[in-house]
Design a protein around this motif. Structure first.
Motif, PDB file in Angstrom:
ATOM      1  N   GLU A 133      -4.549   4.238  -0.457  1.00 12.24           N
ATOM      2  CA  GLU A 133      -4.540   5.232   0.597  1.00 12.24           C
ATOM      3  C   GLU A 133      -5.322   5.845   0.964  1.00 12.24           C
ATOM      4  OE1 GLU A 133      -0.649   7.660  -0.218  1.00 12.24           O
ATOM      5  OE2 GLU A 133       0.594   5.363  -0.062  1.00 12.24           O
ATOM      6  N   ALA A 134      -5.911   7.085  -0.064  1.00 11.72           N
ATOM      7  CA  ALA A 134      -7.374   7.835   0.082  1.00 11.72           C
ATOM      8  C   ALA A 134      -8.612   7.233   1.067  1.00 11.72           C
ATOM      9  CB  ALA A 134      -7.360   8.236  -1.157  1.00 11.72           C
ATOM     10  N   ILE A 135      -8.805   5.859   0.625  1.00 14.51           N
ATOM     11  CA  ILE A 135      -9.936   5.295   1.134  1.00 14.51           C
ATOM     12  C   ILE A 135      -9.120   5.007   2.344  1.00 14.51           C
ATOM     13  CG2 ILE A 135     -10.831   2.766   1.449  1.00 14.51           C
ATOM     14  CD1 ILE A 135     -10.659   3.068  -1.760  1.00 14.51           C
ATOM     15  N   VAL A 136      -8.018   4.310   3.196  1.00 20.07           N
ATOM     16  CA  VAL A 136      -7.153   3.948   4.197  1.00 20.07           C
ATOM     17  C   VAL A 136      -7.174   4.994   4.928  1.00 20.07           C
ATOM     18  CG1 VAL A 136      -5.400   1.908   5.362  1.00 20.07           C
ATOM     19  CG2 VAL A 136      -6.443   1.654   3.252  1.00 20.07           C
ATOM     20  N   GLY A 137      -6.750   6.217   4.798  1.00 22.02           N
ATOM     21  CA  GLY A 137      -6.946   7.330   5.315  1.00 22.02           C
ATOM     22  C   GLY A 137      -5.344   7.656   6.509  1.00 22.02           C
ATOM     23  N   ASP A 138      -5.774   7.994   7.906  1.00 22.22           N
ATOM     24  CA  ASP A 138      -4.924   8.392   7.958  1.00 22.22           C
ATOM     25  C   ASP A 138      -3.873   7.141   9.585  1.00 22.22           C
ATOM     26  OD1 ASP A 138      -6.277   8.603  10.330  1.00 22.22           O
ATOM     27  OD2 ASP A 138      -5.835  10.384  10.671  1.00 22.22           O
ATOM     28  N   VAL A 139      -4.658   5.956   8.615  1.00 29.79           N
ATOM     29  CA  VAL A 139      -4.379   4.578   9.515  1.00 29.79           C
ATOM     30  C   VAL A 139      -2.528   4.229   8.872  1.00 29.79           C
ATOM     31  CG1 VAL A 139      -4.281   1.929  10.644  1.00 29.79           C
ATOM     32  CG2 VAL A 139      -6.415   3.488   9.946  1.00 29.79           C
ATOM     33  N   HIS A 140      -1.707   4.102  10.120  1.00 30.99           N
ATOM     34  CA  HIS A 140      -0.600   3.649   9.653  1.00 30.99           C
ATOM     35  C   HIS A 140       0.063   2.236  10.020  1.00 30.99           C
ATOM     36  CE1 HIS A 140       0.252   7.682   9.118  1.00 30.99           C
ATOM     37  NE2 HIS A 140      -0.064   8.074  10.240  1.00 30.99           N
ATOM     38  N   GLU A 141      -0.020   0.988   9.578  1.00 32.81           N
ATOM     39  CA  GLU A 141      -0.020  -0.232   9.474  1.00 32.81           C
ATOM     40  C   GLU A 141       0.870  -0.477   8.812  1.00 32.81           C
ATOM     41  OE1 GLU A 141      -5.021  -1.025   9.702  1.00 32.81           O
ATOM     42  OE2 GLU A 141      -3.911  -1.500   7.675  1.00 32.81           O
ATOM     43  N   PRO A 142       1.944  -1.371   9.158  1.00 32.69           N
ATOM     44  CA  PRO A 142       3.293  -1.707   8.505  1.00 32.69           C
ATOM     45  C   PRO A 142       3.095  -2.305   6.998  1.00 32.69           C
ATOM     46  CG  PRO A 142       1.893  -2.930  10.668  1.00 32.69           C
ATOM     47  CD  PRO A 142       1.863  -2.058  10.375  1.00 32.69           C
ATOM     48  N   LEU A 143       3.713  -1.591   6.748  1.00 37.33           N
ATOM     49  CA  LEU A 143       3.777  -2.358   4.810  1.00 37.33           C
ATOM     50  C   LEU A 143       4.945  -3.148   5.056  1.00 37.33           C
ATOM     51  CD1 LEU A 143       2.807   1.103   3.067  1.00 37.33           C
ATOM     52  CD2 LEU A 143       1.135  -0.732   4.295  1.00 37.33           C
ATOM     53  N   PRO A 144       4.912  -4.058   3.637  1.00 43.93           N
ATOM     54  CA  PRO A 144       3.693  -4.246   3.346  1.00 43.93           C
ATOM     55  C   PRO A 144       3.008  -5.045   4.116  1.00 43.93           C
ATOM     56  CG  PRO A 144       5.726  -5.697   2.461  1.00 43.93           C
ATOM     57  CD  PRO A 144       6.337  -5.076   2.698  1.00 43.93           C
ATOM     58  N   TYR A 145       1.842  -5.549   3.987  1.00 46.05           N
ATOM     59  CA  TYR A 145       0.783  -6.338   4.094  1.00 46.05           C
ATOM     60  C   TYR A 145       1.003  -7.985   3.284  1.00 46.05           C
ATOM     61  CZ  TYR A 145      -2.767  -2.636   5.234  1.00 46.05           C
ATOM     62  OH  TYR A 145      -3.602  -1.771   5.592  1.00 46.05           O
ATOM     63  N   ALA A 146       1.779  -8.573   4.333  1.00 45.61           N
ATOM     64  CA  ALA A 146       1.837 -10.202   3.883  1.00 45.61           C
ATOM     65  C   ALA A 146       1.311 -11.216   2.919  1.00 45.61           C
ATOM     66  CB  ALA A 146       2.865 -10.805   5.714  1.00 45.61           C
ATOM     67  N   THR A 147      -0.034 -11.069   3.123  1.00 43.32           N
ATOM     68  CA  THR A 147      -0.111 -11.787   2.760  1.00 43.32           C
ATOM     69  C   THR A 147      -1.994 -10.916   2.420  1.00 43.32           C
ATOM     70  OG1 THR A 147      -1.712 -12.066   3.902  1.00 43.32           O
ATOM     71  CG2 THR A 147       0.534 -14.255   3.447  1.00 43.32           C
ATOM     72  N   ALA A 148      -2.312 -11.024   0.796  1.00 39.49           N
ATOM     73  CA  ALA A 148      -3.326 -10.454   0.450  1.00 39.49           C
ATOM     74  C   ALA A 148      -3.968 -11.450  -0.587  1.00 39.49           C
ATOM     75  CB  ALA A 148      -2.783  -9.077  -0.762  1.00 39.49           C
TER      76      ALA A 148
END
Length: 322
Positions: free
Chosen positions: A61-76
């Motif tokens: 979260e610290a690296i991504v910052g205030d970007v609000h992308e839906p969680l969870p990412y489906a494929t990682a």
């Protein structure tokens, strides 16, 4: 998506292979990380409980910052997954869903799969070179890594490969990489702590209780020598961001962490490695972790005034153009 193959067996290193590793960096990476695979979690106090789940989620979260992308990412996909510390804890945190782990070391792939199984879920694992990721284009929603790209000879090529296997709009998040200045002071703190600890614990009053035996110390020294071969890079945050942009990433940002926390953390980690296993106990572990957390909070305040290049860790994120 390419079908993952079962990883080959762990390499059983001979003396000749170890000698050859000093001339062949890929071989050095495999031998060193296979060597470390069985004890890596203990060495770095890695766990898959709330402590490390919180740590992994906070780093992400610290690296991504205030970007609000839906969680969870489906494929990682995790590159250089080691024993699965980052991706498995992010899965437990609800950040990732389907996880694929890769590492150049067969031993690490096996360790990550075993850790996942112990947690009650399955991950796909492949032995893979981050400069030539064996997955199809546009496969993953997110690619993650922790303390991995400083081991990769061609970091820009690795960024290009991350972007290739990401879906359009997909994100990579890499945490825990050493800055150039941070690595300089961390290594010196570690060397001083190692010398002081091994000297003191081998004094007669402490030798039987605290000192690691000579064989264990010799093995640690051999590992440290090979570690110097596999640690290829340190990074200036601005240069790292420019590298990712040249590879084709957009919305690139870096985040640095650990200044006072590193000045405490590296002596603590080195002290733990230099004494006999089991002598420090749970109370010590809680002291070390609590101290690190308190100093990390101080470092977040210092980040407003201290240039980023002076912090120990740098993380980076970027997006594949849509």
């Amino acid at each position: 998506m390419a079908v993952p193959a079962d990883p080959p067996p762990v390499v059983d290193a001979t003396a000749e292979m170890v000698a050859a590793a000093y001339e062949d960096n890929k071989l050095a990476q495999v031998l060193y990380h296979d060597w470390e695979a069985q004890t890596y979690d203990d060495k770095w106090s890695i766990s898959f409980d709330e402590r490390c789940v919180e740590y992994a989620r906070d780093r992400f979260e610290a690296i991504v910052g205030d970007v609000h992308e839906p969680l969870p990412y489906a494929t990682a996909l995790e590159l250089g997954a080691g024993t699965g510390f980052f991706s498995l804890n992010l899965k437990q945190a609800g950040v990732l869903d389907e996880v694929h782990v890769t590492d150049l070391s067969p031993g690490m792939v096996e360790a990550a799969k075993a850790n996942a199984e112990a947690l009650g879920f399955t991950v796909q694992g492949r032995v893979a070179d981050a400069e030539r990721i064996p997955y199809d284009d546009n496969t993953f929603d997110v690619v993650v890594g922790h303390a991995v790209i400083h081991h990769i000879p061609d970091v820009e090529a690795a960024f290009r490969e991350m972007l290739r296997v990401l879906k359009p709009g997909g994100r990579f998040v890499v945490a825990g990489e050493p800055t150039t200045i941070g690595d300089w002071y961390a290594r010196r703190l570690g060397q001083l702590t190692w010398k002081a600890t091994t000297a003191i614990t081998h004094l007669p009053p402490l030798r039987d209780t605290w000192a690691r035996d000579r064989e264990a110390l010799d093995e640690s020294s051999r590992a440290a020598a090979l570690e110097a071969v596999v640690d290829l890079h340190t990074f200036d945050p601005a240069d790292l961001a420019a590298m990712a942009q040249r590879a084709g990433a957009v919305d690139v940002r870096t985040r640095t962490e650990e200044l006072t926390a590193a000045f405490l953390g590296w002596p603590i980690r080195t002290f733990e490695a230099a004494v006999k296993p089991g002598v420090l106990g749970w109370g010590w572990a809680m002291f070390a972790y609590g101290s690190w957390k308190r100093l990390s909070a101080v470092d977040r305040l210092l980040a407003r005034a201290v240039p980023a290049r002076f912090f120990y860790n740098v993380g980076i994120t970027g997006v594949k153009p849509s």
